[in-house]
Design a protein around this motif. Structure first.
Motif, PDB file in Angstrom:
ATOM      1  N   VAL A  64     -37.826 -48.418  39.406  1.00 50.39           N
ATOM      2  CA  VAL A  64     -37.867 -49.686  38.677  1.00 50.39           C
ATOM      3  C   VAL A  64     -36.228 -49.912  38.674  1.00 50.39           C
ATOM      4  O   VAL A  64     -35.215 -48.848  38.012  1.00 50.39           O
ATOM      5  CB  VAL A  64     -38.618 -49.687  37.228  1.00 50.39           C
ATOM      6  N   HIS A  65     -35.735 -51.288  39.253  1.00 49.32           N
ATOM      7  CA  HIS A  65     -34.282 -50.980  38.995  1.00 49.32           C
ATOM      8  C   HIS A  65     -34.332 -52.838  39.006  1.00 49.32           C
ATOM      9  O   HIS A  65     -35.048 -53.432  38.917  1.00 49.32           O
ATOM     10  CB  HIS A  65     -33.713 -51.169  40.396  1.00 49.32           C
ATOM     11  N   THR A  66     -33.487 -52.505  37.399  1.00 49.17           N
ATOM     12  CA  THR A  66     -34.019 -54.084  36.806  1.00 49.17           C
ATOM     13  C   THR A  66     -31.976 -54.531  36.650  1.00 49.17           C
ATOM     14  O   THR A  66     -31.011 -54.155  36.621  1.00 49.17           O
ATOM     15  CB  THR A  66     -34.417 -53.822  35.431  1.00 49.17           C
ATOM     16  N   ASN A  67     -32.476 -56.514  36.665  1.00 41.67           N
ATOM     17  CA  ASN A  67     -30.694 -56.684  36.628  1.00 41.67           C
ATOM     18  C   ASN A  67     -29.655 -56.661  37.789  1.00 41.67           C
ATOM     19  O   ASN A  67     -28.422 -56.463  37.154  1.00 41.67           O
ATOM     20  CB  ASN A  67     -30.108 -56.673  35.236  1.00 41.67           C
ATOM     21  N   GLU A  68     -30.293 -55.503  38.645  1.00 40.80           N
ATOM     22  CA  GLU A  68     -28.772 -55.247  40.123  1.00 40.80           C
ATOM     23  C   GLU A  68     -28.424 -56.817  40.476  1.00 40.80           C
ATOM     24  O   GLU A  68     -28.972 -57.571  40.523  1.00 40.80           O
ATOM     25  CB  GLU A  68     -29.234 -54.490  40.616  1.00 40.80           C
ATOM     26  N   ARG A  69     -27.017 -56.265  40.871  1.00 43.44           N
ATOM     27  CA  ARG A  69     -26.496 -58.106  41.248  1.00 43.44           C
ATOM     28  C   ARG A  69     -26.068 -56.600  42.591  1.00 43.44           C
ATOM     29  O   ARG A  69     -25.323 -56.256  42.682  1.00 43.44           O
ATOM     30  CB  ARG A  69     -25.270 -58.493  40.653  1.00 43.44           C
ATOM     31  N   ILE A  70     -26.287 -57.510  43.908  1.00 42.45           N
ATOM     32  CA  ILE A  70     -25.658 -56.475  45.266  1.00 42.45           C
ATOM     33  C   ILE A  70     -25.075 -58.056  46.135  1.00 42.45           C
ATOM     34  O   ILE A  70     -25.470 -58.581  46.350  1.00 42.45           O
ATOM     35  CB  ILE A  70     -26.985 -55.926  45.900  1.00 42.45           C
ATOM     36  N   GLU A  71     -24.020 -57.879  46.416  1.00 38.86           N
ATOM     37  CA  GLU A  71     -23.198 -58.498  47.060  1.00 38.86           C
ATOM     38  C   GLU A  71     -22.475 -58.019  48.347  1.00 38.86           C
ATOM     39  O   GLU A  71     -22.232 -56.684  48.319  1.00 38.86           O
ATOM     40  CB  GLU A  71     -21.958 -59.518  46.464  1.00 38.86           C
ATOM     41  N   ASP A  72     -22.795 -58.210  49.435  1.00 46.90           N
ATOM     42  CA  ASP A  72     -22.134 -57.996  50.630  1.00 46.90           C
ATOM     43  C   ASP A  72     -22.330 -56.592  51.125  1.00 46.90           C
ATOM     44  O   ASP A  72     -21.521 -56.009  51.676  1.00 46.90           O
ATOM     45  CB  ASP A  72     -20.543 -58.837  50.923  1.00 46.90           C
TER      46      ASP A  72
END
Length: 626
Positions: free
Chosen positions: A370-378
């Motif tokens: 489970v991955h929570t509140n992740e932010r991935i760009e480019d």
């Protein structure tokens, strides 16, 4: 006593030296010389009753019964003189291929069901119909072909029903629509339904009383070989999803279709081999074709004697007990045994694999990441994501290229300006997500994956994949499921050998009743099946114990009916078997993952109860076939 001159080397016209020099009126009838009673003028012929106003009906019936007894006694005598040799072994292999095809047909359904329904985009509401229609076809076919074999002949009916199965089984691998696929498997099941009643009737009629129990039991092994063949081919072929080709988006030929073609091969081989075998001589005698029966009996005798290098022998008449009248009460008992054994066996057969799958699914779900509140760009995703849950994630200007999503759920996540190309998904979804300015090219992401309020804003879908996507090449669970079935099938081998060796020693009824009772008792150990390995062990134990009951039941059923009704009687019993199989699949399948108690108690009760009823059946071990 009658001497071996009844089996002359001179085959012209089927005459012997002993008949030369006689006038037409005094000439010895060839079949009568060999112990086959000739029909007298004004006498009621077997299989062809005629009225006689000048004679009492009771007297005619008594005379008819006397002819039947004489025919049965003399036929048994001739079969003993013919010996057991090359001819019986040739027929054993040919009929074994037909019986193997029946075993393959039963297991093909379970093995292709998940892949076929996924490939053809079958909704959950329509799933499961494949298994039901195949058993329905087999149920109708067993009764129809069994009855026809008593009228048309064993060999002729077996050729037709096996050809029907082979053609439509092969055709089913190429049709694309689920409706047409169901129709083809229904007709294929109708064809193969005649195999079991005809095969056992046919083979029993060329076996002497002393050989019948043992060699009918050996014949049962071919059904197990069919199971092994289907399991091994499924294990070797279906998980290789790369073994496929397509012609545009309209025609797809995946690995499960290759498996269906391969499984039709035993049936094709059986049809070809059967064309070289003669009709049952016992059937010809029953319909009054004594000359044809005599020629086939001579063929059996000569084939066996030439193989042994032995001359013709003198034989004597001995009186053996005849098969007693199989009354209504015994028919009811036999029906109960068929229903209980089939219901318990097929019910547990569908319950065991589904329970194992349920345990696997629970274990798989326990390992989810489970991955929570992740932010991935480019970022570029070009690898497989498996068994993951992404909650409240934000993906900005990311690229999902040439990748696979297996059991992945994106929940309450946002995708902005993301690019998706060559993406395949299985068991994956976007739940309550927001997709803004996205571009999807050659993916299978559609409305069925964008669920629970997912919004798609200003996004483009180009060249979407059509159809439903199969599971991936690296799906280890598929290998494991087929391997488990393969192990369960191998566990049948010891029981087959034991039943064949002991069938004529301890008796059919003791083996039938004892095997069913022991199978029912073994079900109680399922309480301890809390792990996958324990369930596999219990599957092997149950299969090993129950096979002796099946072999015994086949022998008892074959010996319980007279020749004129043997195919019909066995076909009726086999139709009951398929009906009980459908009910067992429906009832036991609905209880998977809900409760253990009901399936265990249900299976134990019907098996033990059926075993006790089996012990009350008449013993047929020492009887001559009527």
């Amino acid at each position: 006593a009658r001497d071996g001159e009844g089996y002359p080397d001179n085959e012209e016209g089927g005459s012997s030296d002993a008949t030369e020099g006689h006038d037409d009126e005094d000439e010895i009838y060839e079949g009568e010389y060999q112990g086959i009673p000739k029909q007298k003028e004004g006498q009621v012929a077997l299989g062809q009753p005629t009225s006689d106003a000048t004679r009492d009906r009771t007297e005619l019936e008594r005379e008819r019964e006397g002819d039947e007894e004489e025919l049965a006694q003399q036929y048994e005598l001739i079969i003993q003189e013919c010996g057991h040799g090359r001819f019986q072994w040739q027929l054993f292999l040919v009929l074994g291929l037909a019986l193997m095809s029946d075993g393959v047909e039963v297991f093909v359904v379970g093995f292709v069901l998940p892949s076929a329904e996924t490939d053809m985009c079958v909704p959950d509401s329509s799933s499961g119909w494949l298994g039901s229609v195949v058993y329905l076809g087999m149920m109708i076919g067993a009764f129809f072909w069994g009855g026809m074999s008593d009228k048309v002949g064993r060999r002729q009916c077996l050729l037709i029903c096996m050809s029907t199965n082979g053609f439509f089984a092969f055709l089913s691998s190429f049709v694309q629509g689920y409706g047409l696929f169901l129709l083809c498997r229904l007709v294929a099941g109708f064809g193969i339904g005649g195999a079991v009643p005809i095969v056992f009737s046919f083979f029993a009629e060329v076996l002497s009383r002393e050989k019948r129990g043992e060699h009918l039991s050996w014949l049962c092994m071919f059904w197990m070989i069919g199971e092994i063949y289907a399991s091994a081919m499924a294990w070797a072929i279906i998980p290789h999803y790369g073994w496929s080709f397509s012609m545009g988006s309209a025609y797809q030929f995946h690995s499960w279709r290759v498996f269906v073609v391969v499984c039709a091969l035993p049936c094709v081989c059986a049809v070809v081999a059967l064309t070289f075998m003669p009709e049952s001589p016992r059937f010809y005698l029953e319909v009054g074709k004594h000359d044809e029966a005599w020629m086939i009996l001579k063929q059996i005798h000569d084939t066996n004697m030439r193989a042994r290098g032995q001359p013709e022998k003198v034989f004597t008449v001995s009186i053996s007990p005849l098969c007693p009248h199989f009354g209504l009460e015994n028919m009811i008992r036999l029906t109960i045994v068929w229903l209980t054994l089939s219901f318990g066996y097929y019910g547990l057969s569908v319950w065991f694999p589904d329970v194992i799958k349920h345990l696997q699914a629970d274990d798989y779900a326990s390992k989810v990441k489970v991955h929570t509140n992740e932010r991935i760009e480019d970022f570029t995703f070009n690898f497989t994501l498996e068994n993951q849950i992404h909650k409240n994630g934000v993906f900005i200007s990311d690229r999902f290229i040439n990748m696979k999503l297996k059991s992945v759920a994106f929940v309450d996540s946002t995708f902005r300006n993301c690019y998706f190309e060559d993406v395949s998904t299985v068991g994956s979804s976007f739940r309550n997500c927001t997709i803004i300015d996205g571009f999807f090219y050659n993916t299978d992401i559609d409305e069925s994956k964008l669920i629970d309020g997912t919004e798609v804003i200003n996004s483009t879908f180009a060249h979407n994949k059509t159809g439903c996507q199969m599971t991936f090449d690296d799906d280890y669970s598929a290998y494991w499921v087929y391997f488990i079935n393969f192990l369960g099938t191998l566990a049948v081998l010891p029981g087959n050998i034991v039943s064949a060796l002991l069938m004529d020693k301890i008796g059919r009824l003791s083996m039938l009743g004892g095997s069913m009772v022991l199978s029912g008792i073994s079900c109680f150990f399922l309480w301890f099946g809390t792990s996958e390995s324990m369930m596999i062990f219990m599957l092997c134990l149950y299969n090993g114990l129950s096979i002796s009951a099946w072999n015994s039941l086949d022998v008892v059923t074959t010996e319980s009916f007279p020749t004129v009704r043997r195919g019909t009687g066995f076909g009726f019993c086999n139709a009951l078997c398929k009906f009980a199989a459908v009910m067992g699949n429906l009832i036991f399948g609905s209880l998977v993952g809900i409760t253990k108690a009901i399936p265990i108690l249900m299976a134990s009760t019907v098996l033990v109860g059926g075993g006790l009823v089996a012990l009350r059946l008449p013993d047929t071990r020492a009887n001559v076939l009527m």
